[in-house]
Enzyme design. Sequence first.
Site: not given
Length: 720
Positions: A246, A401
Site C-alpha cells: 500500500y 489492511h
Amino acid sequence: MSKFRLHLCAGLAVLALTGQAAAATPPKAAPAAAAQVPPLFAATLAKSRAFVDPQLRKTIDVPVPADAGGGYTHERHKDNYRLIYEAGMLYRQTGDKAYADLVKRVLLDYAKLYPSLPPHPKRANQKPGRLFWQVLNDSVWLVNSIQGYEAVKDAIPATDRATIEAGVFRPMAAFLSTGSASTFDSIHNHGTWALAAVGMTGYAIGDQGLVKQALYGLDGSGKSGFYRQLDELFSPDGYYAEGPYYQRYALSPFLLFAQSIQRHEPSRKILDYRDGVLRKAVYANLQQSYAGLLFPINDAIRDKGIDTPELVHGVAVTYAVTHDPALLSIAVQQNAVVLSPEGLEVAAAIARGEAKPFPFASMKLRDGAKGDKGALVILRSGPKAKDQALVFKATSQGMGHGHFDKLSWQFYDAGREVLTDYGAARFLNVEAKAGGRYLPENDSWAQQTVSHNTLVVDEKSQFGADADIGEAHWPTILAFDVKDGIQMTAATIEDAWPGVRYRRAMALINRPETGRPIVLDLVRAEGGGKHRFDLPLHYAGQIVDSGLKFQGGTSELKPLGKAYGYQHLWDRGRAPVKGAGRVAWFNEGRFYDYVFASTDVDQAVLTELGANDPDYNLRNERAVILRGDERDGFVLAGVLEAHGSYSAAEEYARDTIAAVKAVERVSENGADLVTIRLSSGKTLTIGVSWDPDPAKRHRVMTPGGAYAWTGFSGLAVREQ
C-alpha cells in the site's frame, strides 16, 4: 474490523503515475530528433503512441457504469482515463493537436454522462462511486484525467472547456469532497486519493477553494487534509503504516499532488516537508523488496514489484531532487521512465552510463508517525538484490489492511521466497472471483495468525482477530545491532493474547565457522495457566528429509481446527518430538534445513492449505507446525540454513549436507545461551540476554562451563 477494511481495487492505479502533471502550456516545438532522444525515453514514448494513436479517429465508448472490478464498463472507464492522460502527455511532448482533440472529445462525452449518474449499481459494503463500484476508483479516474486535461486545456476552445469543467470536473470534485466527506477527511490511502484528485483539479481549473480543502480538510482546520496525511501516515524513516504494497499504491497520489503543489505554489517547498519524508518514502519502498518484488505483508497482491508505474514515477521525482546514481539502476530494472522532464533526465543519465548499483541494506524502518510503534526490520547478507534477506515484522496493525502477525518473519534466498507470507486472498480484477474484491478467505485465513510464521496461542489469533484492538497495540523493539558477524534484532509484545508475554530474537549470522549465512530464531512466551502453543513454518518446496517420524492418514483428511484459520488447514501428518528435531526441504535448485531445540514441543504437524474452501479460492501451500500442549510457557531455538544446488539438466546435486548439525539452548536468570553445532566439529555459541543495556555483561553456566558476553546479544566466550 476497521471501517477501512474496504475492497481496494489497487490495479486501477496502474497508470496513475506514468508521468508528471503537465504544464498548462504545451511546448511550441516537437522534441529533438529520435536519434538524440535517450533510448529509454524513446521506448516509453513509442509505447504510449502505440496505445493512443490507433484511437485518434475512433469513437470512444463512454458507457453507463454497470460492472464491478474486471467487467466491461469498469475496464472501459479505466482505459478511458489512461487514454485522456496519455494523450495529454503526448500533446505536451509533440505539440500535435490531434492528441488535444482526442482528450476534448472524450471529456465532452463524460460531461454528458456524469451529471446524471446515480451511485454505482454494483456497490457492496464500501462507499460507492459513480463511475466505479467504490469511490476510491472515481478518485483514481480524476487524478489521471485532470492531468491530461491540464496538459491540453489551452488548446481546447473556451466554450468546450466550460462544458467539461461544469459537467465533469466540478461535480466530480464536489462528489469526492463534500459528497464523500468520511472518505475525504480520513487518514488513509482512500482519503489521499480523494484529496489529491480534488486538489489537482483545483489547481487545473483555478479554484483555490478546492485546493484549500485538499490541503487542510473540509473544515480548513488542518485536522485532516494533505499536510495531516503526511504527518500521520509516514514514519520518520518513510515507512507507510499499511506496509510496502500500500505504500507503493499511496505514493501515487502523494507524489502527484506534491508535484502539482510544487509547480503552482513552489513557496510551500512541499518536497522538503518533514525532512523530505516523501523522498524517504520512495527509498523505503524500494528497500522493502527482494529480487524486484515487494514484501507481501498485510493485504498484499504478491506479484507487485518495484517496476510498478507508481515507483517508476517515484524514482524519477526523487532522482530529479537527489541525482542519486543508484536510482538509475532501479530505472534500468523498471525498463521505463515517465513522459516528463524528470523522466527525460533519468533516461539521459542512464544513456551516459551514470547508473550505479542500488545498495540494498539491512535496516530498521520505524513505524508510527513518531517512529514509536514498532518497526519492520530487514536483515540482508549483502547489498545485491538477490542476496539473502530476512524480514522481521514487528510493526503496528497497519489499519484495516493489517494482519494479525506480530513478530512474524519471512526469508529470501537465491532470488526466491523460502519462508512465505500468504499476502491477500484475492484475485485482483478477476470478476469471476467475487468481482475482483477481497475474498471471504482473506478474513478467515490470510489475516489470521496461523497463516504467518509466528506464534499462535490456544489456536486463537492475536487480539482475537479484532483490528480495532490490534490498532491500539504494537510491539516494542528490543534490539537492532550488528557485531561479530551477527546481525541481531528482537522485539516483544505483551497484549496479543491475555496474560501472555511473547518475545522473539532473530539473527542473520555470517561467520567463518559456518562458511555461509545462517538464521537464528529464538522464541520465548510466558503466560499464566496452561496453553497450547503452535509455531508454524510456512515453507516453499517439498520435504526431502527429517529425523521426525510422521504418521498421517492415507485415505482421508480432516481440518486441523475449527476457527481462526485452522479450519482451512488439512492435518496431513504428525510426529512426536522429544527435545529437538529437524525438517529439510528442497525448492527450485536449493536445499533448506531447519534444526530446532525445545523441551516445550511435543509434536510436529504437517499441514496443507485447502480445507473448507468450497470455491477453491486458496492456494495449495504447506507448513509444519511445532506444537506444545498444556504448557505455561514456550521456548524454542531454531536455525535455518540454505545450501547446495541442483540441476536436472546437468544431473548434479551439490553441497546437499547442511553445515549445521544441531542446536542446543541453556537458560539462566532470564538469559539464553544457544550453541550451534556444525558438521565440521566446530561450535558457535551466541548469548541473548533480553536486556537492552549495551554495557552490561552477562554469564550463563552450562555443563561444559560458563559463557559470557556483553550487551543484548553477542558471541559468547567460554570463561577459562
